[in-house]
Structure formats: C-alpha cells, structure tokens
Scaffold this motif. Sequence first.
Motif, PDB file in Angstrom:
ATOM      1  N   VAL A 123      64.770  42.123 -94.853  1.00  0.00           N
ATOM      2  CA  VAL A 123      64.097  42.772 -93.725  1.00  0.00           C
ATOM      3  C   VAL A 123      62.838  41.999 -93.345  1.00  0.00           C
ATOM      4  CG1 VAL A 123      62.878  44.858 -92.979  1.00  0.00           C
ATOM      5  CG2 VAL A 123      65.035  45.053 -94.232  1.00  0.00           C
ATOM      6  N   GLN A 124      62.069  41.584 -94.332  1.00  0.00           N
ATOM      7  CA  GLN A 124      60.840  40.839 -94.052  1.00  0.00           C
ATOM      8  C   GLN A 124      61.128  39.553 -93.287  1.00  0.00           C
ATOM      9  OE1 GLN A 124      59.410  40.637 -98.161  1.00  0.00           O
ATOM     10  NE2 GLN A 124      57.635  41.887 -97.596  1.00  0.00           N
ATOM     11  N   SER A 125      62.110  38.794 -93.752  1.00  0.00           N
ATOM     12  CA  SER A 125      62.406  37.521 -93.095  1.00  0.00           C
ATOM     13  C   SER A 125      62.985  37.728 -91.703  1.00  0.00           C
ATOM     14  CB  SER A 125      63.364  36.690 -93.949  1.00  0.00           C
ATOM     15  OG  SER A 125      64.594  37.367 -94.144  1.00  0.00           O
ATOM     16  N   LYS A 126      63.812  38.763 -91.528  1.00  0.00           N
ATOM     17  CA  LYS A 126      64.417  39.004 -90.216  1.00  0.00           C
ATOM     18  C   LYS A 126      63.373  39.486 -89.209  1.00  0.00           C
ATOM     19  CE  LYS A 126      67.873  38.366 -89.081  1.00  0.00           C
ATOM     20  NZ  LYS A 126      68.480  37.245 -88.299  1.00  0.00           N
ATOM     21  N   VAL A 127      62.453  40.348 -89.631  1.00  0.00           N
ATOM     22  CA  VAL A 127      61.391  40.799 -88.730  1.00  0.00           C
ATOM     23  C   VAL A 127      60.560  39.604 -88.267  1.00  0.00           C
ATOM     24  CG1 VAL A 127      59.192  42.050 -88.642  1.00  0.00           C
ATOM     25  CG2 VAL A 127      61.240  43.188 -89.506  1.00  0.00           C
ATOM     26  N   GLN A 128      60.199  38.728 -89.177  1.00  0.00           N
ATOM     27  CA  GLN A 128      59.429  37.537 -88.815  1.00  0.00           C
ATOM     28  C   GLN A 128      60.193  36.680 -87.808  1.00  0.00           C
ATOM     29  OE1 GLN A 128      58.647  35.636 -92.564  1.00  0.00           O
ATOM     30  NE2 GLN A 128      57.131  37.159 -93.210  1.00  0.00           N
ATOM     31  N   GLU A 129      61.484  36.502 -88.061  1.00  0.00           N
ATOM     32  CA  GLU A 129      62.324  35.686 -87.179  1.00  0.00           C
ATOM     33  C   GLU A 129      62.429  36.296 -85.782  1.00  0.00           C
ATOM     34  OE1 GLU A 129      67.085  34.989 -86.736  1.00  0.00           O
ATOM     35  OE2 GLU A 129      66.249  34.846 -88.770  1.00  0.00           O
ATOM     36  N   LEU A 130      62.694  37.606 -85.716  1.00  0.00           N
ATOM     37  CA  LEU A 130      62.867  38.264 -84.422  1.00  0.00           C
ATOM     38  C   LEU A 130      61.559  38.324 -83.643  1.00  0.00           C
ATOM     39  CD1 LEU A 130      65.258  41.204 -85.412  1.00  0.00           C
ATOM     40  CD2 LEU A 130      65.846  39.101 -84.195  1.00  0.00           C
ATOM     41  N   LEU A 131      60.454  38.515 -84.351  1.00  0.00           N
ATOM     42  CA  LEU A 131      59.156  38.529 -83.670  1.00  0.00           C
ATOM     43  C   LEU A 131      58.840  37.166 -83.064  1.00  0.00           C
ATOM     44  CD1 LEU A 131      56.510  40.593 -85.704  1.00  0.00           C
ATOM     45  CD2 LEU A 131      57.040  40.751 -83.265  1.00  0.00           C
TER      46      LEU A 131
END
Length: 298
Positions: free
Chosen positions: A40-48
């Motif tokens: 979740v942490q890595s995906k949020v960073q990527e999508l942001l």
Amino acid sequence: MQKTVLITGSSGFVGRFIQQQWSNIVLWPRSVDLTNRSLVQSKVQELLKEHRFTAVLHLAAQSNPRLSFTKVVETWNTNVMGTLHLTGALEECGWDGRFLFTSTGEVYGEKKGEIDESTEVQPLSPYVSSKCAAEQVVRDFDFRTAAEAMVVRSFNHSGPGQRNIYFLPSMASQIAGLPPSGGTIEVGNLNVHKNFLHVEDVVRAYAALLESGRGGETYNLGARQSRSLNDILQVMAEMSGKDVEYRRHPERFREESPEPVSVCTDKLERDTGWKREKSLESLLGDLLRYWNRQVTAK
C-alpha cells in the motif's frame, strides 16, 4: 467532480456507477491488497507521483454482515487494517487532500424513530463493529494531519446494475421474468421498514462531500422516511402492470424489527447543499426497466 479522485473498491456496485459518471478518477488496483502495508505504501507513492490526486473515496470493504460472523479476522483486516494502511501511507507522503470513508447506517443497529449523527451506535455484527473501528481510524487521521477526512454513514441504496441478491433488484428481476399476465414470486419478511435511495443520489452526495464536507465530521446519507417492504413491493407490482402474488420462502426470511426509521440528513444538506432528487418510484421504475432489458436480452 472536478477534483482528481483516487477510488478504492471501484469494482463494486457504487464504484462501477461512479466510473460512468465522474471524470478525473484514479482506480486503486485490485491486485494491490490493502491489508499489505508495504504494498500500500509503495502504490500510494506511485499513484501520487503519477496522478497527483487531491481526494480519496474509500469504498473498499468486506461488506457482508452474515459473512463477517464466519470471517471475523478477514473482515477486520480488510475494513480496519486496510483503512489504517491507506491513511498511514497518505500521511507518510504528507498528503493534505480530502478523504471520504464510506461507513454504514447499520452502525445504529435496531434504533428506531429519527436517527441523526448523535444517535448512539449499536453494532450487531463483526462487520458493523469493524466499520465503527475504521471510522475512528479516519477521525484520528483527520485530527493528526493536514488532510480533511470525513465519514459518511450510507443507508440502503439501489439502482440499475446492482446484483439481484439484494431485495429491490431481486424483486424487480423476478417480476420482469413473469409472463405479461403475472405470476408468483418468492419473498421474505415484508413487514420490515427500509430507507432506499437511488444510487444517483448517493453518488451526488459523495461528490458534494468531497467538495465541501467538513473534515472530522460524520454524515448520515439515506432516505428521510422508511417504507415497509410490503408497500414498496406493491408499488413495484403496480408499475409492472402484472398480477403479482407472493410466496414466502424460508431462506429469504429474516427476523427484523418492523418499526419505521427516519434518517436525518440535515447536516449533509446544510454543509453541502445536497438534496435528494430521485423518488422511490423513480428508483423502482429504473430497476424494472433494467431487469426487463436483461430478461429480453436472454
């Protein structure tokens, strides 16, 4: 909706409807499990970084109350830890947008009469308990960060495209499948009172809250007046023009209190200007037309 909105749980009934209505949306990938903190942490960073979304609509949930009794851990992991991981990842990124968590009107349990946001909660299933806990996660997120996070307690809603395991589409699909002269459909406990909104009104409310709802607040979203399922079914049968008879089926029967409920939406209307636009009759008509098309297409 003018904001760029990240939507979790977009494959559900409301999520699919939103995809047809809103532009500037970012869909949370189903392959990324919200219970996995590092993913979740890595995906949020990527999508942001890629989309710079300024709002989040958190729909994803294990939302079956009956299933929650046999899947308690899974229910709490999805509904509570998933929400905690998502808000935590946003916090780590310094995100300061608007966050809307969709809870449920079932938090009020068997309370009757008028229900507003100050009515005491009465969770009666692991599902509802998990929603109450997730609500607190969201309030904490709002309190400790620059984000504006809100909770909306949605009561019953329906519309074209909802699966016919639910009451209104089940009745509409059965009626649509009858010959023009009519016939018999299977029903459960029709003495229960329910509040139904059209999904279009629900989606407009979510958009209004993401635009102008107040951070840290909880909002009720439902029809002000409840109707007995018997009355609702009679209206639907009359609209169909068919002679419809009912047969009570034990697997459809649920022991529920028949008392009416009034959902107070004053706070939602005052803070956002939202008003219900679709009547119950409009909802029933849309469901009948949808299921008539489904039957004809077979």
